[in-house]
Design an enzyme around this catalytic site. Sequence first.
Site, PDB file in Angstrom:
ATOM      1  N   GLU A 138     -42.767   9.715  34.981  1.00 44.48           N
ATOM      2  CA  GLU A 138     -41.979   9.150  36.085  1.00 44.48           C
ATOM      3  C   GLU A 138     -42.825   8.214  36.948  1.00 44.48           C
ATOM      4  OE1 GLU A 138     -38.851   9.283  35.909  1.00 44.48           O
ATOM      5  OE2 GLU A 138     -38.677  10.953  34.511  1.00 44.48           O
ATOM      6  N   HIS A 171     -42.864   4.787  35.515  1.00 42.74           N
ATOM      7  CA  HIS A 171     -41.754   3.900  35.901  1.00 42.74           C
ATOM      8  C   HIS A 171     -42.074   3.163  37.196  1.00 42.74           C
ATOM      9  CE1 HIS A 171     -39.114   5.094  32.721  1.00 42.74           C
ATOM     10  NE2 HIS A 171     -38.982   6.352  33.143  1.00 42.74           N
ATOM     11  N   ASP A 225     -38.620   3.037  29.851  1.00 43.69           N
ATOM     12  CA  ASP A 225     -38.539   4.052  28.798  1.00 43.69           C
ATOM     13  C   ASP A 225     -38.690   3.364  27.457  1.00 43.69           C
ATOM     14  OD1 ASP A 225     -38.142   6.531  30.082  1.00 43.69           O
ATOM     15  OD2 ASP A 225     -36.055   6.012  30.501  1.00 43.69           O
TER      16      ASP A 225
END
Length: 182
Positions: free
Chosen positions: A118, A121, A127
Amino acid sequence: MHVRTLTGCLAAALLSLPLLSGQAVAAESPAAARVLTYDASGSAEFRSAVDRGAAIWNESVENAELRPVSAGQRADIRILADDGWPRALPTSLGKGTVWIGRQAVDEGYNTVRISSHELGHILGLPDRKPGPCSSLMSGSSAGVPCTNPYPNAAEKAEVEDNFAGAAGSRAVAGPVPVLIED
């Protein structure tokens, strides 16, 4: 008096420079990493996993550094725990909100891998599903047995590029933040 002080300061500055073949040489300094602060006070039982995920990124890249926010400062990244699926909402490069969702943890996914993924990101990585366990950004598609929390060489290079330059900050494309649900 003012001229004498100025002359003294100039002489002190010149004497402090290293000399090579009679010429002053300025020392090269590497570009500073862009420091990104995170607030994990809302990450509940996942606090140590969040700190480990940040440390993994710090070990893996040089152009960005994740640090816990100091008291009284506003964090670039907020990290929260909830009962949903893990997700991130980058608002710009190096800024946004991460949720460490208990649903994935309850299914057996590794908390440090979730945290590191995470944070990836927020560092500008998308992804990459489906993907192998060796790809951090393959996320849940690598399966529950995958516990690898480390970015691969390509992921490291992409983050380095995202934060290249003196404390660089390249904006994330697009004016609207996009929730990335893993």
